[in-house]
Design a protein around this motif. Structure first.
Motif, mmCIF file in Angstrom:
data_model
loop_
_atom_site.group_PDB
_atom_site.id
_atom_site.type_symbol
_atom_site.label_atom_id
_atom_site.label_comp_id
_atom_site.label_asym_id
_atom_site.label_seq_id
_atom_site.Cartn_x
_atom_site.Cartn_y
_atom_site.Cartn_z
ATOM 1 N N ALA B 102 25.736 34.646 4.319
ATOM 2 C CA ALA B 102 25.795 34.060 2.969
ATOM 3 C C ALA B 102 25.899 32.549 3.086
ATOM 4 N N VAL B 103 25.663 31.879 1.969
ATOM 5 C CA VAL B 103 25.972 30.456 1.850
ATOM 6 C C VAL B 103 27.388 30.365 1.293
ATOM 7 N N GLY B 104 28.271 29.618 1.952
ATOM 8 C CA GLY B 104 29.634 29.535 1.438
ATOM 9 C C GLY B 104 30.577 28.849 2.418
ATOM 10 N N GLU B 105 31.815 28.499 1.985
ATOM 11 C CA GLU B 105 32.264 28.498 0.628
ATOM 12 C C GLU B 105 31.724 27.285 -0.116
ATOM 13 N N ILE B 106 31.121 27.570 -1.259
ATOM 14 C CA ILE B 106 30.718 26.489 -2.142
ATOM 15 C C ILE B 106 31.563 26.618 -3.418
ATOM 16 N N GLN B 124 20.639 26.595 -4.600
ATOM 17 C CA GLN B 124 19.190 26.611 -4.352
ATOM 18 C C GLN B 124 18.888 27.024 -2.917
ATOM 19 N N LEU B 125 19.709 26.529 -1.974
ATOM 20 C CA LEU B 125 19.510 26.921 -0.570
ATOM 21 C C LEU B 125 19.682 28.433 -0.402
ATOM 22 N N ALA B 126 20.636 29.002 -1.129
ATOM 23 C CA ALA B 126 20.831 30.462 -1.055
ATOM 24 C C ALA B 126 19.575 31.172 -1.538
ATOM 25 N N ILE B 127 19.004 30.676 -2.620
ATOM 26 C CA ILE B 127 17.783 31.302 -3.149
ATOM 27 C C ILE B 127 16.652 31.182 -2.123
ATOM 28 N N GLU B 128 16.473 29.972 -1.570
ATOM 29 C CA GLU B 128 15.383 29.751 -0.603
ATOM 30 C C GLU B 128 15.539 30.621 0.636
ATOM 31 N N HIS B 129 16.765 30.824 1.073
ATOM 32 C CA HIS B 129 16.985 31.588 2.304
ATOM 33 C C HIS B 129 17.272 33.058 2.037
ATOM 34 N N GLU B 130 17.150 33.457 0.773
ATOM 35 C CA GLU B 130 17.384 34.853 0.377
ATOM 36 C C GLU B 130 18.741 35.346 0.848
ATOM 37 N N LEU B 131 19.757 34.507 0.623
ATOM 38 C CA LEU B 131 21.115 34.846 1.036
ATOM 39 C C LEU B 131 22.034 34.946 -0.175
ATOM 40 N N PRO B 132 23.076 35.795 -0.080
ATOM 41 C CA PRO B 132 24.119 35.770 -1.108
ATOM 42 C C PRO B 132 24.882 34.440 -1.055
ATOM 43 N N ALA B 133 25.721 34.211 -2.071
ATOM 44 C CA ALA B 133 26.532 32.993 -2.103
ATOM 45 C C ALA B 133 27.996 33.360 -2.329
ATOM 46 N N LEU B 134 28.857 32.747 -1.519
ATOM 47 C CA LEU B 134 30.307 32.922 -1.660
ATOM 48 C C LEU B 134 30.847 31.680 -2.348
ATOM 49 N N VAL B 135 31.335 31.868 -3.585
ATOM 50 C CA VAL B 135 31.738 30.723 -4.399
ATOM 51 C C VAL B 135 33.241 30.747 -4.626
ATOM 52 N N HIS B 136 33.875 29.679 -4.149
ATOM 53 C CA HIS B 136 35.307 29.479 -4.293
ATOM 54 C C HIS B 136 35.588 28.997 -5.721
#
Lengths: 211, 288
Positions: B102-106, B124-136
């Motif tokens: 995932a992309v995180g922590e953002i 946007q990077l998460a979308i481009e890399h087809e990854l989930p996002a971990l948002v704090h």
């Protein structure tokens, strides 16, 4: 010691084979393409073991490295960057592929950096035919001793038959004495080297007593 | 009880913790890139840290029978320091790695303009890399901060089921679950969330899209809070299957969306030999 890349055509799925072929073409056309292709190999081609030396991802990454249409200094720079920015699987692949892309020891800095670390999977990958051929004697001996410390079987260290000498035998005998004094086990695979090179009066008695 | 801790900072923990976690049932975890307590003053410090999350830490975890994955990002706090901003340009190289799930922590810390930009760019990077996002979600002004975070998530265009908002509480859980995002809870000894409150939240909101983590780090925290929450659920009358869903199947489903959560590694892949490393490896050799 195996140094060539095993035949991948028979082990790769058709889709993975097509991806690898395209990747090679792209790298030949534009060497910078390897930056994005190299990390993707495991997900595209798989990671199963092929033989005692190679896994699929390591062999496929070696194919990409050998496709690089580069000479020094660009080759050293590109391969160095792949290693610098690689995860451990990528770094193992770079280390195993070294004898295929260089016969002058230009990448010894990668071997040395790895030998300073603690990851035994990387240390093992660094001590293949490339290190056996190019590492200076003192560094090779230290590397063998480090393997003994980390209990990496010496059968996995390339070149030991050719490069073992009296000094290495002395170091291993001293190591054995230290272990015996501490009441700790001595790995069995060091005895052949000690027996072959250390003078009979400089062998740990307990080792001679062993089978 | 099999446990997947979806948020824990093992870099800050000892080998005793790894042993205790394994004994408690932890078999896999995700370590998000975060703030280290001490400010970093150059991008290079981040790259060495990311390399460690991909290299040394999974190696350490494997010695204790625990599979280690990570998330990579520029954290909200340090997104405010212009010296650290170049990290954003180097993230694509790390987001291409196998163990990055995932992309995180953002997210937000103080809700500054700089944090706005870093959050939007990294979604946007998460979308481009087809990854989930971990948002704090922010510790201060949490409710407003969570609402603003959900707005940014919506504007980014990322699918809500690819996003978890973490460190939630009684006041923020509903809006997150209603948005379609996942709800993360950090069970702590004193702050954030407790086991008993966690049980009440699951009783009220159900266990769909709920992740429970220890978020253990260098502060006062407890890497066994996941198990303690599971025990509290059982004591409150939840079935073992419900506990398994919260502590294992949910995190596997969330991070599995990356396509990189390879939980069943090839057995003969080179990996540290457990029996050997007890005597040989420096991290277990004590002062040798």
């Amino acid at each position: 010691m195996i140094s060539g890349i095993p035949e991948l055509r028979t082990v790769l799925e058709p889709e993975a084979r097509a991806w690898l072929d395209t990747a090679v073409d792209r790298i030949i056309a534009d060497p910078t393409a390897i930056g994005a292709l190299f990390p993707a190999v495991r997900r595209r081609c798989g990671r199963a073991r092929i033989d005692g030396h190679w896994t699929i991802d390591e062999a496929a990454r070696a194919v990409l490295l050998t496709a690089l249409p580069l000479h020094d200094p660009a080759l050293t720079e590109t391969v160095g960057a792949l290693h610098r920015h690689g995860d451990p699987a990528e770094q193992r692949a770079v280390l195993r592929a070294l004898p295929l892309i260089d016969d002058e020891g230009r990448f010894l800095f990668l071997v040395r950096e790895t030998l300073r670390g603690n990851d035994t999977t990387l240390i093992e990958a660094a001590l293949g035919p490339y290190a056996a051929r190019h590492l200076p004697d003192d560094e090779y001996r230290q590397a063998v001793l480090k393997c003994v410390f980390y209990e990496i079987p010496l059968s996995r260290v390339a070149g030991l038959d050719e490069r073992a000498d009296a000094e290495l035998a002395r170091m291993l005998a001293d190591f054995a004495r230290e272990r015996i004094a501490a009441g700790r086990a001595v790995p069995e695979d060091i005895t052949p080297v000690i027996r072959a090179f250390a003078p009979a009066d400089d062998r740990p008695a307990a080792l001679d007593g062993a089978s | 009880m099999r446990i997947f801790d979806p948020h824990i900072h093992m870099t800050s923990r000892t080998t005793d913790d790894y042993e205790a976690m394994f004994a408690a049932g932890v078999r896999a975890l995700v370590e998000p890139a975060f703030w280290l307590g001490q400010p970093r003053t150059s991008p290079e410090s981040f790259y060495d840290y990311f390399d460690s999350l991909l290299g040394w830490e999974p190696y350490r975890a494997a010695q204790f029978g625990i599979q280690h994955f990570c998330t990579i990002a520029l954290n909200p706090k340090e997104a405010n320091d212009p010296r650290c901003m170049p990290v954003l340009d180097e993230l694509p190289r790390y987001l291409a790695k196998d163990r990055v799930v995932a992309v995180g922590e953002i997210g937000y810390d103080s809700m500054t303009k700089e944090e706005d930009e870093a959050l939007a760019r990294q979604l946007q990077l998460a979308i481009e890399h087809e990854l989930p996002a971990l948002v704090h979600t922010p510790h201060r002004d949490k409710e407003a901060g969570t609402r603003r975070t959900l707005d940014v998530v919506r504007e980014s265009g990322i699918a809500p089921e690819l996003v978890v908002l973490d460190h939630l509480n009684e006041l923020t859980v509903s809006m997150v679950l209603d948005s379609g995002c996942w709800a993360g809870f950090s069970v702590y000894p004193k702050t954030k969330m407790s086991e008993d409150r966690m049980v009440r939240i699951i009783q009220e909101h159900g266990s769909d899209r709920v992740l429970v983590n220890s978020a253990a780090d260098w502060g006062r925290s407890d890497p066994l809070k996941t198990r303690k929450t599971g025990l509290a659920m059982l004591a409150a009358g939840f079935a073992a299957d419900e506990v398994d869903k919260v502590l294992w199947r949910n995190p596997v489903a969330f991070y599995g969306q990356s396509g990189r959560l390879d939980l069943d590694p090839v057995l003969d892949e080179p990996k540290p030999d457990e029996s050997a490393t007890y005597q040989g490896n420096s991290i277990k050799r004590g002062g040798e």
